[in-house]
Design an enzyme around this catalytic site. Sequence first.
Site, PDB file in Angstrom:
ATOM      1  CG  ASN A  34       9.120  -1.341  -8.136  1.00  0.00           C
ATOM      2  OD1 ASN A  34       8.632  -1.669  -7.062  1.00  0.00           O
ATOM      3  ND2 ASN A  34      10.121  -0.476  -8.217  1.00  0.00           N
ATOM      4  CE1 TYR A  85      14.034   2.465  -5.947  1.00  0.00           C
ATOM      5  CE2 TYR A  85      12.903   2.748  -8.034  1.00  0.00           C
ATOM      6  CZ  TYR A  85      13.095   2.039  -6.874  1.00  0.00           C
ATOM      7  OH  TYR A  85      12.366   0.896  -6.645  1.00  0.00           O
ATOM      8  NE  ARG A  86      21.538  10.055  -5.374  1.00  0.00           N
ATOM      9  CZ  ARG A  86      22.072   9.533  -4.270  1.00  0.00           C
ATOM     10  NH1 ARG A  86      21.417   9.593  -3.131  1.00  0.00           N
ATOM     11  NH2 ARG A  86      23.257   8.973  -4.313  1.00  0.00           N
ATOM     12  CD1 TRP A 110      16.082   1.786  -9.217  1.00  0.00           C
ATOM     13  CD2 TRP A 110      17.091   1.051 -11.077  1.00  0.00           C
ATOM     14  NE1 TRP A 110      15.173   1.841 -10.239  1.00  0.00           N
ATOM     15  CE2 TRP A 110      15.766   1.394 -11.385  1.00  0.00           C
ATOM     16  CE3 TRP A 110      17.917   0.545 -12.082  1.00  0.00           C
ATOM     17  CZ2 TRP A 110      15.245   1.262 -12.666  1.00  0.00           C
ATOM     18  CZ3 TRP A 110      17.389   0.426 -13.347  1.00  0.00           C
ATOM     19  CH2 TRP A 110      16.079   0.778 -13.639  1.00  0.00           C
ATOM     20  CD  GLU A 147       5.746   0.202  -5.224  1.00  0.00           C
ATOM     21  OE1 GLU A 147       5.413  -0.249  -6.352  1.00  0.00           O
ATOM     22  OE2 GLU A 147       6.649  -0.303  -4.541  1.00  0.00           O
ATOM     23  CG  ASP A 186      21.963  10.123   0.330  1.00  0.00           C
ATOM     24  OD1 ASP A 186      20.735  10.139   0.512  1.00  0.00           O
ATOM     25  OD2 ASP A 186      22.515   9.481  -0.578  1.00  0.00           O
TER      26      ASP A 186
HETATM   27  C1  FMN Z   1      13.136  11.657  -0.917  1.00  0.00           C
HETATM   28  C2  FMN Z   1      13.530  10.226  -1.090  1.00  0.00           C
HETATM   29  C3  FMN Z   1      14.570   9.894  -1.930  1.00  0.00           C
HETATM   30  C4  FMN Z   1      14.954   8.562  -2.090  1.00  0.00           C
HETATM   31  N1  FMN Z   1      15.981   8.271  -2.931  1.00  0.00           N
HETATM   32  C5  FMN Z   1      16.321   6.978  -3.135  1.00  0.00           C
HETATM   33  C6  FMN Z   1      17.343   6.651  -4.068  1.00  0.00           C
HETATM   34  O1  FMN Z   1      17.943   7.511  -4.686  1.00  0.00           O
HETATM   35  N2  FMN Z   1      17.626   5.335  -4.255  1.00  0.00           N
HETATM   36  C7  FMN Z   1      16.960   4.338  -3.597  1.00  0.00           C
HETATM   37  O2  FMN Z   1      17.242   3.154  -3.849  1.00  0.00           O
HETATM   38  N3  FMN Z   1      16.007   4.626  -2.682  1.00  0.00           N
HETATM   39  C8  FMN Z   1      15.663   5.919  -2.453  1.00  0.00           C
HETATM   40  N4  FMN Z   1      14.681   6.226  -1.561  1.00  0.00           N
HETATM   41  C9  FMN Z   1      14.011   5.146  -0.820  1.00  0.00           C
HETATM   42  C10 FMN Z   1      13.029   4.405  -1.710  1.00  0.00           C
HETATM   43  O3  FMN Z   1      12.162   5.280  -2.363  1.00  0.00           O
HETATM   44  C11 FMN Z   1      12.213   3.417  -0.900  1.00  0.00           C
HETATM   45  O4  FMN Z   1      13.091   2.484  -0.333  1.00  0.00           O
HETATM   46  C12 FMN Z   1      11.151   2.705  -1.727  1.00  0.00           C
HETATM   47  O5  FMN Z   1      10.481   1.796  -0.915  1.00  0.00           O
HETATM   48  C13 FMN Z   1      11.779   1.977  -2.887  1.00  0.00           C
HETATM   49  O6  FMN Z   1      10.787   1.310  -3.617  1.00  0.00           O
HETATM   50  P1  FMN Z   1      10.907  -0.238  -3.860  1.00  0.00           P
HETATM   51  O7  FMN Z   1      10.625  -0.891  -2.539  1.00  0.00           O
HETATM   52  O8  FMN Z   1       9.823  -0.492  -4.870  1.00  0.00           O
HETATM   53  O9  FMN Z   1      12.265  -0.492  -4.381  1.00  0.00           O
HETATM   54  C14 FMN Z   1      14.279   7.556  -1.386  1.00  0.00           C
HETATM   55  C15 FMN Z   1      13.228   7.889  -0.537  1.00  0.00           C
HETATM   56  C16 FMN Z   1      12.848   9.209  -0.382  1.00  0.00           C
HETATM   57  C17 FMN Z   1      11.716   9.545   0.540  1.00  0.00           C
END
Ligand code: FMN
Length: 497
Positions: A169, A173-174, A187, A230, A279
């Site tokens: 995966n 995630y920040r 997460w 991804e 945020d």
């Molecule tokens: C700039 C940016 C920051 C993000 N930060 C977070 C975060 O801190 N935590 C989170 O869960 N998703 C965050 N997201 C959203 C996830 O990246 C997005 O939902 C992604 O699909 C997650 O991958 P997954 O589907 O494999 O879990 C962020 C998206 C962007 C564009």
Amino acid sequence: MAPPGDVRDWIALLEREGELVRVSAEVDPHLEITEIVDRVVKAGGPALLFENPKSQHPLLINQFGTERRMCLAFGADSLDDVGRRLGDVLEMQPPQGLAEKVRGLKKLKSIADSQPKSVRNGPVQEIVLTGDEVDLGTLPVQTCWPGDAAPFITLPAVITKDPRTGARNVGMYRLQVLDERTTAMHWQIHKDGRADYLLADGKLEVAVALGLDPITAYSASAPLPKHVDEFMLAGFLRGEPVELVPAKTVDLEVPANAEIVLEGYIARDELTEEGPFGDHTGYYTPPEPFPVFHVTAMTMRRDAIYPSIVVGKPPQEDAWLGKATERIFLPAIRMSVPEIVDYDLPVAGAFHNCCIVSIRKAFPGHAQKVMHAIWGLGMLSLTKSVVVVDEWVNVHDYEEVFFRVGANVDPKRDVLISEGPLDHLDHAPTLQFYGGKLGIDATHKGPEEGTRPWPPEIEMTDEVRRLVDERWAEYGLGMAADGDGRREGALRQLLRR
Ligand SMILES: Cc1cc2nc3c(=O)[nH]c(=O)nc-3n(C[C@H](O)[C@H](O)[C@H](O)COP(=O)(O)O)c2cc1C
């Protein structure tokens, strides 16, 4: 044209296209960069390469901040074209005839080429720091907003493996920097990285790639089903596989051309307080327990470039990452709900707050069916409000949508209040994660839905339009004959008052 192979190719492309400005003045990653970037993003300005932030590394930001740059990143004329490329593969049928077979083979090749490629070495390991040599304080990590708890790494690609299946995966995630060698891992509850973590027995190995070519960086934010890699999406969209090297201290592969990689682990039950963080909702998310990421190695290229993004009150740079997802995933959504013609997630609604969707309405209750479908579809299930309009309504024209909602809705009949899961960051519901959903059916209604006869819409005849086109010059009005554009422009001005 080959897609940018890494951040450096991407910067060169942006510079050639007049889309990047280098800032040599010394700037502070603590708040100052945000204020500069906020102004530049809102003015539709260029990507910025801060060459001298108070740190050892330059900082790249606003690389995704306009539609044009997003299209440049994908090497496409429009984001819909990128979606169509994916749609073509999703909708593949057994080919008829030689020409179709050849086209089919090309599509199959594009799928085969999307598989990541393992290589032995990569520039990302030119410098390898382990143990006490690791110091996150050497990176220009931004404290974006005055109420932020600490500096946050905001544009990472976080790599984990499902402990049961080994499936990779990658998610964005920040990471809140806690000290030289630890961060929090944000997460959220609905995300795949968290699912890997919850399946881990003891420790989960993690790698974080920073500074990727733009398509791979985008792909980390794409809402793919858990079992889909991804990096494969990135390879497909790039037309070239993502090259991966084995990490130095964990059993994971990392992008060979990244600028920086953090390697380490997360212990199953070790939590820390994460936040507050300004945020993308436009509000601070309050402190909440999240896992702790221990960094065991930091590898990087010589003169590594650190990537960052500011989120906050929309619109911000992430608007275009979200719009790319909206466009690219339309064909995939249509596979599940074929009656959907188009949809729009308004940036001002922070994406999950509102979805406008147009449908080919065929039966009573069809709009309600689509509302429920959206509330059951991947990450779209977190959508708070759904507005359904007919197929001939342009969902991207918010004034037209407003007109249909005003004209076509009987609130007692056409408003559906439901409930379900909500975005982790949504502060409005009484409970976190769960609350109300609003569906507005702004389609026309037929007698089978128990309404009075629906009146016809006002339209001028083609004959009179043609006549006025032909005679336009005679009227001496001193404006162009494309009455449509003008009329809509005036209407817009009126509606904005
Ligand atoms: C700039 C940016 C920051 C993000 N930060 C977070 C975060 O801190 N935590 C989170 O869960 N998703 C965050 N997201 C959203 C996830 O990246 C997005 O939902 C992604 O699909 C997650 O991958 P997954 O589907 O494999 O879990 C962020 C998206 C962007 C564009």
